[in-house]
Motif scaffolding. Structure first.
Motif: not given
Ligand code: NAP
Length: 318
Positions: A209-212, A202-203, A234-235, A228-229
Motif C-alpha cells: 500500500y502507499d499508506v498504512i 495483512f502483513t 506509515f501514519v 508498504l510500497k
C-alpha cells in the motif's frame, strides 16, 4: 444548569453531576443549548491525565476547566453583539476544548462550529467532529492522494470509521482491517476490501500500500513496513510504546525510503464545514455504538476506556 464536573484527575468515578452557573456569552460568542455530546478517547485521556504531559495543557495539579466534553450539537440560545454567522434558534454542531458535558456552553463564532447538516439528528452530528478531524489530519500528514492505496488498521473505531469514508471520498483504494463482528459495517462504509484480522494477517498476504494508517494505535511500523510500497508512509495516531513513534519519525526521514508520520488533531471550522457538505451530499455518516444520558457519564467513560467501542459513544443531554 446541570453539568459534569471533576476537580482531580483519575478514574471515571472522579466525574459527578453538579448544578453550576449557566455561562454568559461574550460579544463574539454563542450560548448553545446542548442536545448531544460524546465521550471520546481524548475525554478519557484528559480526565485521567494520561499521558502526563496533557497536564501542561489542562492544569498541572488539577483540571483548570472543571467541565469536560468536546464534541457538541445543539441549538443557539443567545448570541453576543458581534456574532453575524449564527442566530437564535439555529441548530449547530462542532467542537470546543472543554465544557460540552453540560446543558449549555458558550462557544466563539470563529470556533470549529457550523450549522448542523440538514437531515442529521443531534446525536449523529455530535459524533462527527473528533474522529473525522483526526482522520483528515492523518491523511494530510501522509499526503494521501486520489488513486493511491491505503490500508486502515482499526477501521471500526471512531477514527477508523471516519477514515474509511473520508479516504473513499478522496478517491483512494481502501483496504480496511477489523474484527469479524465489524466486517459488515466497515464494508457498508465503502471499503473496497475488508481484512478480518482474526482470520488473516495483512502483513503476510504479499499486498502493498502507499499508506498504512494505524487508526487505533495498535499496530506498528516494524510489523507492517514490508506491506508498504517503496516511498510509502506509515501514519500513526499514538506516540506508541515508550514514545518510540516520534523517534521513528525522525529516523525514517534520513534512513530508508519509507516514512513514519504522526497525525495530530487540529480542529478547524474549514474541516467542520467540509464534513457538513459531505454529510449533506450523502457521502458521510456518523457511526454510533451506544447512547447514555448525561447522568450516566461514568458508565460511558468506563465503556470508552475498554477500547472496544464501535464508532462513537453519545451522551444525550436533552
Ligand atoms: N493524535 C491525536 O491527536 C489523537 C487524539 C485522539 C485520539 N487519538 C488516538 O486515536 C486512536 C483511535 O481512537 P478511537 O477513538 O478511534 O478509538 P476507539 O473508537 O476506542 O477504537 C475502538 C475500536 O478499535 C478496535 N480495536 C481495538 N483493538 C484493536 C486491535 N488490536 N486491532 C484492530 N482493531 C482494534 C475495536 O474493535 P475490536 O477490538 O473488536 O477489533 C473497536 O471497534 C487511539 O489510539 C487514540 O489514543 C489520537
Amino acid at each position: 444548569m446541570r453539568a459534569v464536573v471533576y476537580d482531580r484527575y483519575g478514574p471515571p468515578k472522579v466525574l459527578r453531576i453538579e448544578e453550576v452557573e449557566r455561562p454568559v456569552p461574550a460579544d463574539d460568542e454563542l450560548l448553545v443549548t446542548i442536545h448531544a455530546t460524546t465521550v471520546n478517547r481524548t475525554d478519557c485521556g484528559l480526565r485521567s491525565a494520561k499521558p502526563f504531559m496533557t497536564r501542561f495543557i489542562t492544569g498541572i495539579r488539577r483540571p483548570k476547566n472543571r467541565i469536560p466534553g468536546m464534541e457538541l450539537a445543539g441549538e443557539v440560545e443567545a448570541v453576543g453583539a458581534a456574532v453575524t454567522e449564527f442566530k437564535v434558534g439555529d441548530h449547530v454542531f462542532g467542537v470546543k476544548g472543554f465544557g460540552a458535558h453540560a446543558e449549555f456552553v458558550c462557544i466563539r463564532e470563529s470556533a470549529p462550529l457550523a450549522h448542523k447538516p440538514a437531515g442529521m439528528t443531534f446525536d449523529e452530528a455530535a459524533a462527527v467532529p473528533d474522529g473525522a478531524s483526526l482522520a483528515l489530519a492523518c491523511f494530510r500528514t501522509a499526503d494521501l492522494r486520489t488513486g493511491q492505496s491505503i490500508l486502515i488498521y482499526g477501521a471500526s473505531g471512531s477514527v477508523g470509521t471516519a477514515a474509511v469514508q473520508l479516504a473513499k471520498n478522496l478517491g483512494a483504494d481502501v483496504t480496511a482491517v477489523c474484527n469479524t463482528k465489524h466486517v459488515e459495517l466497515v464494508s457498508s462504509l465503502g471499503a473496497d476490501e475488508v481484512v478480518d484480522y482474526t482470520r488473516e494477517d495483512f502483513t503476510k498476504n504479499g499486498k502493498t500500500y502507499d499508506v498504512i494508517f494505524d487508526a487505533v494505535g495498535m499496530h506498528s511500523f516494524r510489523r507492517s513496513r514490508r506491506s508498504l510500497k517503496p516511498g510509502g508512509t506509515f501514519v500513526e495516531t499514538d506516540l506508541g510504546f515508550m514514545w518510540h513513534v516520534p523517534l521513528l519519525l525522525l529516523l525514517t526521514r534520513w534512513i530508508g525510503d519509507k516514512r513514519v508520520k504522526i497525525g495530530v488533531t487540529r480542529y478547524t471550522k474549514k474541516d467542520i464545514l467540509f464534513l457538513k457538505e459531505l454529510i449533506e451530499a450523502g457521502k458521510y455518516r456518523a457511526v454510533i455504538d451506544r447512547r447514555y444520558p448525561l447522568e450516566d457519564v461514568i458508565e460511558a467513560h468506563r465503556y470508552v476506556e475498554t477500547g472496544q467501542k464501535t464508532g462513537n459513544v453519545v451522551l444525550t443531554v436533552r
